[in-house]
Design a protein around this motif. Sequence first.
Motif, short mmCIF file in Angstrom:
data_model
loop_
_atom_site.label_atom_id
_atom_site.label_comp_id
_atom_site.label_asym_id
_atom_site.label_seq_id
_atom_site.Cartn_x
_atom_site.Cartn_y
_atom_site.Cartn_z
N ARG A 213 24.64 23.31 -54.87
CA ARG A 213 25.68 22.29 -55.01
C ARG A 213 26.22 22.25 -56.44
O ARG A 213 27.30 21.73 -56.69
CB ARG A 213 25.11 20.92 -54.60
CG ARG A 213 26.13 19.81 -54.67
CD ARG A 213 25.96 18.76 -53.60
NE ARG A 213 24.58 18.33 -53.45
CZ ARG A 213 24.12 17.67 -52.39
NH1 ARG A 213 24.93 17.37 -51.41
NH2 ARG A 213 22.86 17.32 -52.31
N SER A 243 22.04 27.34 -51.06
CA SER A 243 21.31 26.19 -50.53
C SER A 243 22.20 25.55 -49.45
O SER A 243 23.35 25.93 -49.27
CB SER A 243 21.00 25.19 -51.64
OG SER A 243 22.21 24.66 -52.14
N THR A 261 15.37 25.29 -42.83
CA THR A 261 16.24 25.48 -41.67
C THR A 261 17.17 26.67 -41.86
O THR A 261 18.12 26.84 -41.11
CB THR A 261 17.05 24.20 -41.38
OG1 THR A 261 17.58 23.72 -42.61
CG2 THR A 261 16.18 23.14 -40.77
N SER A 276 18.70 22.34 -57.22
CA SER A 276 17.76 21.41 -57.85
C SER A 276 16.30 21.69 -57.50
O SER A 276 15.40 21.32 -58.24
CB SER A 276 18.13 19.98 -57.45
OG SER A 276 17.97 19.81 -56.05
N ASN A 295 20.15 26.06 -64.64
CA ASN A 295 20.48 24.70 -64.24
C ASN A 295 20.76 23.87 -65.48
O ASN A 295 20.12 24.05 -66.51
CB ASN A 295 19.30 24.10 -63.45
CG ASN A 295 19.70 22.91 -62.62
OD1 ASN A 295 20.23 21.93 -63.15
ND2 ASN A 295 19.47 22.98 -61.31
N GLU B 17 14.92 13.96 -49.00
CA GLU B 17 15.35 14.76 -50.13
C GLU B 17 14.79 14.21 -51.44
O GLU B 17 15.17 14.64 -52.52
CB GLU B 17 16.87 14.85 -50.15
CG GLU B 17 17.36 15.36 -48.80
CD GLU B 17 18.77 15.91 -48.80
OE1 GLU B 17 19.40 15.92 -49.85
OE2 GLU B 17 19.21 16.33 -47.72
C1 LIG Z 1 15.16 18.51 -42.30
C2 LIG Z 1 15.86 19.09 -43.49
C3 LIG Z 1 16.02 20.47 -43.57
C4 LIG Z 1 16.65 21.04 -44.68
N1 LIG Z 1 16.75 22.40 -44.75
C5 LIG Z 1 17.27 22.95 -45.89
C6 LIG Z 1 17.31 24.38 -46.06
O1 LIG Z 1 16.93 25.15 -45.18
N2 LIG Z 1 17.82 24.87 -47.22
C7 LIG Z 1 18.29 24.06 -48.24
O2 LIG Z 1 18.72 24.59 -49.29
N3 LIG Z 1 18.27 22.72 -48.09
C8 LIG Z 1 17.78 22.15 -46.96
N4 LIG Z 1 17.77 20.78 -46.84
C9 LIG Z 1 18.48 19.98 -47.85
C10 LIG Z 1 17.64 19.73 -49.09
O3 LIG Z 1 16.86 18.58 -48.90
C11 LIG Z 1 18.55 19.50 -50.32
O4 LIG Z 1 19.48 18.50 -50.04
C12 LIG Z 1 19.31 20.73 -50.76
O5 LIG Z 1 18.46 21.85 -50.84
C13 LIG Z 1 19.96 20.46 -52.10
O6 LIG Z 1 20.74 21.58 -52.48
P1 LIG Z 1 21.08 21.85 -54.00
O7 LIG Z 1 19.83 21.99 -54.77
O8 LIG Z 1 22.04 22.96 -54.01
O9 LIG Z 1 21.89 20.53 -54.40
P2 LIG Z 1 21.48 19.38 -55.42
O10 LIG Z 1 20.15 18.82 -55.12
O11 LIG Z 1 22.63 18.45 -55.48
O12 LIG Z 1 21.36 20.14 -56.81
C14 LIG Z 1 22.44 20.66 -57.54
C15 LIG Z 1 21.87 21.16 -58.86
O13 LIG Z 1 22.90 21.80 -59.60
C16 LIG Z 1 22.74 21.53 -60.97
N5 LIG Z 1 24.03 21.75 -61.63
C17 LIG Z 1 25.14 20.97 -61.55
N6 LIG Z 1 26.15 21.52 -62.25
C18 LIG Z 1 25.68 22.67 -62.79
C19 LIG Z 1 26.24 23.68 -63.62
N7 LIG Z 1 27.52 23.62 -64.03
N8 LIG Z 1 25.47 24.73 -63.98
C20 LIG Z 1 24.18 24.81 -63.58
N9 LIG Z 1 23.59 23.88 -62.78
C21 LIG Z 1 24.33 22.82 -62.40
C22 LIG Z 1 22.26 20.10 -60.98
O14 LIG Z 1 21.55 19.82 -62.19
C23 LIG Z 1 21.33 20.06 -59.76
O15 LIG Z 1 20.00 20.38 -60.13
C24 LIG Z 1 17.15 20.20 -45.72
C25 LIG Z 1 17.00 18.82 -45.62
C26 LIG Z 1 16.36 18.26 -44.53
C27 LIG Z 1 16.21 16.78 -44.47
#
Ligand SMILES: Cc1cc2nc3c(=O)[nH]c(=O)nc-3n(C[C@H](O)[C@H](O)[C@H](O)COP(=O)(O)OP(=O)(O)OC[C@H]3O[C@@H](n4cnc5c(N)ncnc54)[C@H](O)[C@@H]3O)c2cc1C
Lengths: 329, 263
Positions: A213, A243, A261, A276, A295, B17
């Motif tokens: 994200r 992700s 998943t 994250s 990150n 999460e």
């Molecule tokens: C039942 C269930 C199953 C799930 N299955 C999966 C799965 O299979 N796979 C999965 O990935 N998730 C899954 N999720 C979702 C999971 O819980 C998280 O919501 C998801 O992984 C978060 O994705 P993220 O780390 O990309 O986003 P975020 O948690 O929003 O993290 C974004 C990160 O980007 C960093 N960032 C922001 N801007 C910049 C920049 N310019 N440069 C560098 N870093 C930056 C931030 O500091 C932050 O750490 C599932 C959730 C549930 C409830």
Amino acid sequence: MSEILLLVEAKDGALDKKSLELMQGALGLGRQLGVATCAVVAGSDTARLAESAASFGLDKVYRLEHPLLAGFQPDAWVKGLEWLCGQVNPGIFLLSHSFVGKEVGPRLACRLNTALTTDCLGLSVDPGDGLLVRTKPIYGGNAIASLKCEGVPQMATVRKNAFEPVGEAQSASAIVEMVPDIGEDAIRVKSIKMVEQEVVELDKANVVISGGRGIEAKEDFDMLEALAAAMSKSHGNVMIGCSRPVVDKCWMSSDRQVGLTGTIIAPDTYIAVGISGAIQHLVGMIRSKKIVAINTDPGCNMFKVADYGVVGDYRDIIPALVKKLEEQR
Amino acid sequence: MKEPQIIVCAKQIPDPEAPFSNVTVNVEKKQVAVDAPDVISPYDENALEAAIRIKEELGGKITILSMGRKVSDTVLRKTIAAGADALVLLEDPLFEGLDSGSTAHVLSCAIKKIGDWDLVLTGRQAGDWDSGQVGLIMGEMLDVPCVSLARSIKIDDGKLLVEKSVPVGYEMVEASLPALVTVSNEVGELRYVARSKMLGLLRRPMSIPKWNSKDLGCDIDRLKKLQLTELVPPADMGRQCTLIEGAAQDQACRLAEVLSELR
Ligand SMILES: Cc1cc2nc3c(=O)[nH]c(=O)nc-3n(C[C@H](O)[C@H](O)[C@H](O)COP(=O)(O)OP(=O)(O)OC[C@H]3O[C@@H](n4cnc5c(N)ncnc54)[C@H](O)[C@@H]3O)c2cc1C
């Protein structure tokens, strides 16, 4: 106790590796209990698949053969497997925690009036009551539960990599052809068309570069592509993953999603950019040999599980990194 | 066709999460404690979003069904703010810690009690136990067509049309109503609910029926609790992280060296 049964699945016409792992698990239980271990292959043309399944030391391979079992129509498969269980009365029935297993398992368990445990990492038998002890991650992997259920057959779906794939055996298993009783009326959900999209197999990569994200715009994935191109000259097969939020935004298709998943992978190097480190993501990549995280948040979870961490903005780091890698050659 | 009556099953769980440092495993009591606010299980929110889109097109009514202990009005009223019409809670000490089959039994009894329905939607799996069973089992118990992993749902001329995620892409399937569909995240996130709307709703009185096992006439012998034999924390995932510091240029240089060593 009566026999152990497992469902064998095909991938691209051959035995799926997950099924070889499942055989290993089932054969282990079979030896421990001193009962036969048998497999079932289902379809409309199962001769070849049954033959391949017969070379791994199982006692029997059932060929469940019916025109309606062609492809994968869940209604027909549930009906066919329900019929087979009625014929052979297995004491334990194991499936992979695959697309097929996830759909067929719960429905079949309900029809057989028993209880299924999904996504198991380990299986054993309680010598006291003879029940299957099912070990599975819960809360995304934040806790590992072991549980028992009443009911026959004892049923579980098993996660990929829970067992080593079984090796070939010397003698071939007996193959038994069975024609289940499935009527057209069993099929309530009709397939209209299959829309095949190009899918990547992340588990074949040496290096996976995943964006999360934190990636601001869809175009920014071009930076990850450039890094992949630069690395592929020296690091083998480099692929782009992501992700879940990236899939939710429709920037990537779900075959690129890493995690609970999505796909569970263990590449030589995993590079997490703007991810994250939520538990559901970590379970998909934690077995990578080396983990690199980029990150902006020094406190993020990904740094806790990474071997190397770069605190910074990917928009500054990655282009400079690509330039550097290109200079090196 | 008459306007569709849709039931969405929604489970309240601690935010799945939440960072893993907020999760504690009590080995002795075999309990997991999550230091995080309660939310609606994310895939159930996807299911609600799918229901609201159908309602926008065809009208009809959306009823939210939730089983559990101490289900919070505040958490569930979000569904009303987003577009659901009614809420039914299923509460009974007998409903605590049930296995998937028993949960599906209770929900199915409630659905039969509601009576007039065309479509039941559930999330593909709950965000706490990740079992992915309740929806599929309910399809069997209600004895209706059942489709899993929907990425889009439409009702057209009284027929159900679903795009189902499959490993090679997606499959278009068709079934008659009534039916049950389990919903995946590809459907899209639940629409944004303004805080002011939420607060306004919380002040408005609303009758929320609460049904117990007697009201539902469910088969009490059919209710089985999960039999946990052990609960342990996962193996430590932590690694010693070498932080690469400095200006972006220097970080990139060092990282390039690291990557070269890793091949
Ligand atoms: C039942 C269930 C199953 C799930 N299955 C999966 C799965 O299979 N796979 C999965 O990935 N998730 C899954 N999720 C979702 C999971 O819980 C998280 O919501 C998801 O992984 C978060 O994705 P993220 O780390 O990309 O986003 P975020 O948690 O929003 O993290 C974004 C990160 O980007 C960093 N960032 C922001 N801007 C910049 C920049 N310019 N440069 C560098 N870093 C930056 C931030 O500091 C932050 O750490 C599932 C959730 C549930 C409830």
